[in-house]
Structure formats: C-alpha cells, structure tokens
Write a protein that holds these residues in place. Structure first.
Motif, PDB file in Angstrom:
ATOM      1  N   ILE A 282       0.835  -1.201   0.000  1.00 57.47           N
ATOM      2  CA  ILE A 282       0.000   0.000   0.000  1.00 57.47           C
ATOM      3  C   ILE A 282       0.870   1.250   0.000  1.00 57.47           C
ATOM      4  CG2 ILE A 282      -1.642   1.340   1.385  1.00 57.47           C
ATOM      5  CD1 ILE A 282      -2.899  -1.319   2.246  1.00 57.47           C
ATOM      6  N   ILE A 283       1.932   1.242   0.785  1.00 55.06           N
ATOM      7  CA  ILE A 283       2.847   2.392   0.839  1.00 55.06           C
ATOM      8  C   ILE A 283       3.499   2.615  -0.524  1.00 55.06           C
ATOM      9  CG2 ILE A 283       5.047   3.196   1.805  1.00 55.06           C
ATOM     10  CD1 ILE A 283       4.184   1.792   4.442  1.00 55.06           C
ATOM     11  N   VAL A 284       3.967   1.542  -1.148  1.00 52.98           N
ATOM     12  CA  VAL A 284       4.619   1.667  -2.462  1.00 52.98           C
ATOM     13  C   VAL A 284       3.625   2.157  -3.509  1.00 52.98           C
ATOM     14  CG1 VAL A 284       5.797   0.401  -4.296  1.00 52.98           C
ATOM     15  CG2 VAL A 284       6.327  -0.101  -1.909  1.00 52.98           C
ATOM     16  N   ALA A 285       2.410   1.602  -3.499  1.00 51.42           N
ATOM     17  CA  ALA A 285       1.392   2.018  -4.476  1.00 51.42           C
ATOM     18  C   ALA A 285       0.993   3.472  -4.256  1.00 51.42           C
ATOM     19  CB  ALA A 285       0.171   1.109  -4.380  1.00 51.42           C
ATOM     20  N   GLY A 286       0.876   3.903  -2.998  1.00 45.52           N
ATOM     21  CA  GLY A 286       0.547   5.298  -2.710  1.00 45.52           C
ATOM     22  C   GLY A 286       1.629   6.251  -3.186  1.00 45.52           C
ATOM     23  N   ALA A 287       2.881   5.863  -2.979  1.00 44.56           N
ATOM     24  CA  ALA A 287       3.996   6.703  -3.434  1.00 44.56           C
ATOM     25  C   ALA A 287       4.009   6.810  -4.958  1.00 44.56           C
ATOM     26  CB  ALA A 287       5.313   6.122  -2.930  1.00 44.56           C
ATOM     27  N   SER A 288       3.670   5.713  -5.646  1.00 47.62           N
ATOM     28  CA  SER A 288       3.652   5.729  -7.113  1.00 47.62           C
ATOM     29  C   SER A 288       2.557   6.655  -7.625  1.00 47.62           C
ATOM     30  CB  SER A 288       3.429   4.309  -7.638  1.00 47.62           C
ATOM     31  OG  SER A 288       4.448   3.441  -7.194  1.00 47.62           O
ATOM     32  N   TRP A 289       1.379   6.575  -7.049  1.00 50.25           N
ATOM     33  CA  TRP A 289       0.273   7.446  -7.455  1.00 50.25           C
ATOM     34  C   TRP A 289       0.628   8.915  -7.236  1.00 50.25           C
ATOM     35  CZ3 TRP A 289      -3.976   8.708  -3.506  1.00 50.25           C
ATOM     36  CH2 TRP A 289      -4.898   9.613  -4.046  1.00 50.25           C
ATOM     37  N   ARG A 290       1.281   9.229  -6.154  1.00 50.02           N
ATOM     38  CA  ARG A 290       1.637  10.621  -5.822  1.00 50.02           C
ATOM     39  C   ARG A 290       2.515  11.260  -6.896  1.00 50.02           C
ATOM     40  NH1 ARG A 290       5.757  13.118  -2.620  1.00 50.02           N
ATOM     41  NH2 ARG A 290       4.971  15.000  -1.562  1.00 50.02           N
ATOM     42  N   LEU A 291       3.325  10.451  -7.587  1.00 51.04           N
ATOM     43  CA  LEU A 291       4.212  10.982  -8.625  1.00 51.04           C
ATOM     44  C   LEU A 291       3.434  11.638  -9.766  1.00 51.04           C
ATOM     45  CD1 LEU A 291       6.823   8.080  -8.949  1.00 51.04           C
ATOM     46  CD2 LEU A 291       7.143  10.293  -7.800  1.00 51.04           C
ATOM     47  N   LEU A 292       2.180  11.238  -9.970  1.00 49.61           N
ATOM     48  CA  LEU A 292       1.401  11.747 -11.098  1.00 49.61           C
ATOM     49  C   LEU A 292       0.939  13.186 -10.901  1.00 49.61           C
ATOM     50  CD1 LEU A 292      -0.682   8.535 -11.823  1.00 49.61           C
ATOM     51  CD2 LEU A 292       1.074   9.522 -13.298  1.00 49.61           C
ATOM     52  N   TYR A 293       0.991  13.676  -9.669  1.00 46.38           N
ATOM     53  CA  TYR A 293       0.671  15.085  -9.419  1.00 46.38           C
ATOM     54  C   TYR A 293       1.877  15.959  -9.760  1.00 46.38           C
ATOM     55  CZ  TYR A 293      -3.672  14.003  -6.921  1.00 46.38           C
ATOM     56  OH  TYR A 293      -4.931  13.591  -6.594  1.00 46.38           O
ATOM     57  N   ALA A 294       1.597  17.197 -10.188  1.00 46.82           N
ATOM     58  CA  ALA A 294       2.681  18.152 -10.423  1.00 46.82           C
ATOM     59  C   ALA A 294       3.430  18.384  -9.110  1.00 46.82           C
ATOM     60  CB  ALA A 294       2.122  19.474 -10.954  1.00 46.82           C
ATOM     61  N   PRO A 295       4.763  18.573  -9.156  1.00 41.48           N
ATOM     62  CA  PRO A 295       5.554  18.688  -7.922  1.00 41.48           C
ATOM     63  C   PRO A 295       5.016  19.702  -6.915  1.00 41.48           C
ATOM     64  CG  PRO A 295       7.000  18.511  -9.810  1.00 41.48           C
ATOM     65  CD  PRO A 295       5.611  18.607 -10.360  1.00 41.48           C
TER      66      PRO A 295
ATOM     67  N   ILE B  85      -7.268   7.812 -12.606  1.00 41.76           N
ATOM     68  CA  ILE B  85      -7.528   6.959 -13.774  1.00 41.76           C
ATOM     69  C   ILE B  85      -6.216   6.485 -14.404  1.00 41.76           C
ATOM     70  CG2 ILE B  85      -8.490   6.917 -16.114  1.00 41.76           C
ATOM     71  CD1 ILE B  85     -10.673   8.834 -15.081  1.00 41.76           C
ATOM     72  N   VAL B  86      -5.252   7.386 -14.526  1.00 47.54           N
ATOM     73  CA  VAL B  86      -3.945   6.984 -15.073  1.00 47.54           C
ATOM     74  C   VAL B  86      -3.270   5.986 -14.141  1.00 47.54           C
ATOM     75  CG1 VAL B  86      -1.636   7.801 -15.668  1.00 47.54           C
ATOM     76  CG2 VAL B  86      -3.641   9.082 -16.420  1.00 47.54           C
ATOM     77  N   ASP B  87      -3.369   6.221 -12.838  1.00 49.15           N
ATOM     78  CA  ASP B  87      -2.769   5.296 -11.877  1.00 49.15           C
ATOM     79  C   ASP B  87      -3.403   3.915 -11.987  1.00 49.15           C
ATOM     80  OD1 ASP B  87      -1.003   4.887  -9.484  1.00 49.15           O
ATOM     81  OD2 ASP B  87      -2.920   4.434  -8.538  1.00 49.15           O
ATOM     82  N   MET B  88      -4.736   3.860 -12.134  1.00 45.90           N
ATOM     83  CA  MET B  88      -5.418   2.577 -12.329  1.00 45.90           C
ATOM     84  C   MET B  88      -4.884   1.870 -13.574  1.00 45.90           C
ATOM     85  SD  MET B  88      -9.365   3.721 -11.653  1.00 45.90           S
ATOM     86  CE  MET B  88     -10.033   2.177 -12.283  1.00 45.90           C
ATOM     87  N   THR B  89      -4.733   2.625 -14.652  1.00 51.78           N
ATOM     88  CA  THR B  89      -4.293   2.031 -15.921  1.00 51.78           C
ATOM     89  C   THR B  89      -2.870   1.495 -15.813  1.00 51.78           C
ATOM     90  OG1 THR B  89      -5.675   3.636 -17.097  1.00 51.78           O
ATOM     91  CG2 THR B  89      -4.037   2.452 -18.391  1.00 51.78           C
ATOM     92  N   LEU B  90      -1.966   2.290 -15.241  1.00 49.43           N
ATOM     93  CA  LEU B  90      -0.578   1.854 -15.130  1.00 49.43           C
ATOM     94  C   LEU B  90      -0.433   0.699 -14.134  1.00 49.43           C
ATOM     95  CD1 LEU B  90       1.230   5.318 -15.246  1.00 49.43           C
ATOM     96  CD2 LEU B  90       0.835   3.688 -17.111  1.00 49.43           C
ATOM     97  N   ALA B  91      -1.297   0.669 -13.124  1.00 49.09           N
ATOM     98  CA  ALA B  91      -1.282  -0.466 -12.204  1.00 49.09           C
ATOM     99  C   ALA B  91      -1.666  -1.749 -12.928  1.00 49.09           C
ATOM    100  CB  ALA B  91      -2.233  -0.213 -11.031  1.00 49.09           C
ATOM    101  N   LEU B  92      -2.619  -1.644 -13.885  1.00 47.09           N
ATOM    102  CA  LEU B  92      -2.996  -2.821 -14.662  1.00 47.09           C
ATOM    103  C   LEU B  92      -1.905  -3.206 -15.661  1.00 47.09           C
ATOM    104  CD1 LEU B  92      -6.818  -2.355 -15.358  1.00 47.09           C
ATOM    105  CD2 LEU B  92      -5.703  -3.930 -13.780  1.00 47.09           C
ATOM    106  N   VAL B  93      -1.194  -2.209 -16.195  1.00 48.67           N
ATOM    107  CA  VAL B  93      -0.032  -2.521 -17.038  1.00 48.67           C
ATOM    108  C   VAL B  93       0.993  -3.320 -16.229  1.00 48.67           C
ATOM    109  CG1 VAL B  93       1.931  -1.540 -18.281  1.00 48.67           C
ATOM    110  CG2 VAL B  93      -0.339  -0.538 -18.565  1.00 48.67           C
ATOM    111  N   ALA B  94       1.248  -2.837 -15.005  1.00 53.45           N
ATOM    112  CA  ALA B  94       2.194  -3.533 -14.131  1.00 53.45           C
ATOM    113  C   ALA B  94       1.681  -4.925 -13.770  1.00 53.45           C
ATOM    114  CB  ALA B  94       2.426  -2.710 -12.861  1.00 53.45           C
ATOM    115  N   GLN B  95       0.380  -5.049 -13.559  1.00 53.12           N
ATOM    116  CA  GLN B  95      -0.193  -6.354 -13.226  1.00 53.12           C
ATOM    117  C   GLN B  95      -0.005  -7.335 -14.374  1.00 53.12           C
ATOM    118  OE1 GLN B  95      -4.177  -6.854 -11.183  1.00 53.12           O
ATOM    119  NE2 GLN B  95      -4.730  -7.696 -13.171  1.00 53.12           N
TER     120      GLN B  95
END
Length: 329
Positions: free
Chosen positions: A50-63, A122-132
């Motif tokens: 959960i921590i790793v997935a949360g950190a990955s999603w956070r990257l999609l926001y502008a700094p 939505i992008v995070d969902m899509t990339l998570a499925l790519v990773a899956q």
C-alpha cells in the motif's frame, strides 16, 4: 446497481459453498491453525505494498501540487478497503481516494482541481494494470515450465491478465466518449469534475500524463514493486502452512489470482472467483486443495484486518465534509 450486487453476491456465495463443500473442513482448519500469529504479520505486510502504491500514485501530481506522502498512503489504503469490502465493482475506492486527495489539496492551499485528481487516479489505475499484466508474465513462464503442454492454461492466463487493461484503455479512448463528464461517469467521478469537465475534457488531462513516458515508466515500476510485495504475502502464508514453494510459484499464484479478481469485478469482493482461482492455481503448483482453501480464508481474513480499519479511517476523513454539507443545508 442493487440488482447487480444481489445477483453477483448470490452467485459468489453459491460458488464459495460449492468449492468448500467438496473438501474436508478439518483439513482446511488444520492448515489455517498452522499460521498462528503469522496472520498478524501477513496483515502488516500488506501495508508495504500500500505504501509503495501510494507513493507511485503521488508521482502523477505536479511537484508543487502533490498531497503529502502520508496522506496519499492513507487514501490508497482507503481505496483498497472500499474496493475489497464494499460492493462497488472496483471503482468506488478510486472515487474515494480522488475525493480525499482533492479536498486535502484544498485544505493545504495547493492548486486543486477535480479534473487533476480524477486524471491521476484513472492513469494510476491504468498503469497499475499494465504492471499487473507485466507481473503475470514470469508466472505464466513458470506455469509453462511446470507443464510444457499447458497451452490452454497459458492462453487463458494471458487473456485474463490483459482483458481488464484492454477494457480500461478502451473506456478512455477519445472517440468512445462525448466530453469529460461521460468519461468521469464511467469511473464514478462525475460529481468531482462536474464544474470543469465541459470546458476542459478529462481525456486531455489523461493524454498529457500518458505523454510523459518517463513518469509513466516510473509509476508502472512502482506498481511492479507493489505487486511483488503482494506475492510475498502468498509466499509467507504458504510457508507458514508447511508448503515448500518457490518464489516463482508465489508470483504465478498471486499474479494470475489478481488478474482473475480484476476480470471478475462484477462479483462483490471477488466472491467465489478468488476461492476457485486459488484452488486451480495452487493445484497447478502442486499444493493440496485444503491448503489452497486455507490460503483463501487467510486472504479473506487479511482483507478484513486491513479493510475494516481502512473504512473507519475513511469515515473519519469524510466526517468534516459531511458536517459542512449538513450546515450548508
């Protein structure tokens, strides 16, 4: 929606009853009992992914417009809890985390847009499925090594792995929608973007994020790590239950199990799908049926151990917004 949930729950429960009725309950409980306090370790281990997935999603926001790291982890925890325990067809949790992130940014005085929050989810969902789908590949290769004649199994595994991704990408195609509101509605996010979606279609935000290939690769890589952590859960549980399995066995089981649950999103909490898939996948790895069903019970217990506190956290976080809404009325 209610009829779909009722039918899905009935089918799932019937499948569970059928699967468990064909095996000795004493053997299943004996395997579960071997776990002991290991169940607490499995519940805690889930928070690593959960921590790793949360950190990955956070990257999609502008700094300059990112929610706090801790908050994205909590929102990701809430999302998983909602999707795992409530009859929301795997999208209710995404709405919950998008709402939480949107309001957190507003409270922090950072640039906040419902469209941006919806797009990142939505992008995070899509990339998570790519990773899956990528994560399932070593498992499929291992399945081939276990039985070189398993062509039907391999084809079925590939289809189950990529079908959710194909459907999700198709839902985002500009030609398949009429404006941002329609796309947002498909993901339960229409209210979040209602004031913005007509002037600035949601798909333009999605395209902007997908064009940043290095960012997409980093987020996908993060989700690959998260999926690997989830395979660790299966590896730990089976070893505690006395099964001498390898890491590739755990990767094969976890990768194809999650793909099957995603493909069967219409059944609440994957009822019946998870139990049947574990029985099948563990059988391919040489794990006895009672142990496979014991693993299914352990995973359900882990869902409750992680999900129930997550739902409480969601209720606490939503309470101020509910109070403001009540006063406004």
């Amino acid at each position: 929606m209610r009829l779909r949930v009722i039918i899905g729950a009935a089918l799932g429960i019937a499948a569970c009853v059928f699967v468990f009725s064909r095996h000795d309950w004493d053997e299943i409980w004996q395997a579960v009992a071997l776990l002991g306090w290991g169940l607490a370790a499995i519940i805690l281990w889930r928070f690593v992914s959960i921590i790793v997935a949360g950190a990955s999603w956070r990257l999609l926001y502008a700094p300059g417009a990112r929610p706090r790291f801790g908050f994205t982890v909590i929102a990701r925890w809430v999302s998983e809890s909602v999707n795992g325990l409530l009859p929301v067809a795997q999208v209710g949790g995404e709405l919950a985390r998008a709402r939480l992130a949107f309001h957190a940014l507003k409270r922090a005085g950072k640039p906040s847009s419902g469209l941006d929050s919806a797009a990142t989810v939505i992008v995070d969902m899509t990339l998570a499925l790519v990773a899956q789908a990528a994560f399932a590949l070593p498992g499929l290769w291992h399945l081939w090594q276990l039985n070189e004649g398993a062509i039907a199994r391999i084809v079925g595994g590939v289809a189950v792995s990529i079908l959710p991704l194909v459907l999700l990408i198709a839902a985002q195609h500009q030609g398949a929608i009429k404006g941002g509101t329609a796309l947002a509605a498909r993901f339960g996010l229409a209210r979040l973007v209602a004031d913005e979606a007509q002037e600035h279609p949601l798909w333009t935000r999605l395209a902007a994020l997908y064009r940043r290939l290095s960012l997409a690769a980093a987020v996908t890589g993060g989700h690959l790590v998260a999926w690997s952590c989830r395979a660790g859960e299966t590896y730990i549980a089976l070893h505690l239950m006395g099964q001498d399995i390898g890491l590739l066995d755990a990767v094969m089981i976890e990768g194809l199990l999650n793909a099957a649950r995603t493909a069967g999103f219409l059944l609440p909490a994957g009822l019946g799908i998870q139990e049947g898939a574990l029985l099948l996948l563990c059988g391919w790895a040489g794990i006895p049926g009672p142990v496979a069903l014991a693993l299914a019970l352990v995973k359900r217990a882990r869902e409750l151990g992680v999900g129930l506190p997550g739902l409480v956290a969601w209720a606490v976080l939503e309470r101020p917004k509910m109070r403001r809404h009540h006063h406004a009325r």
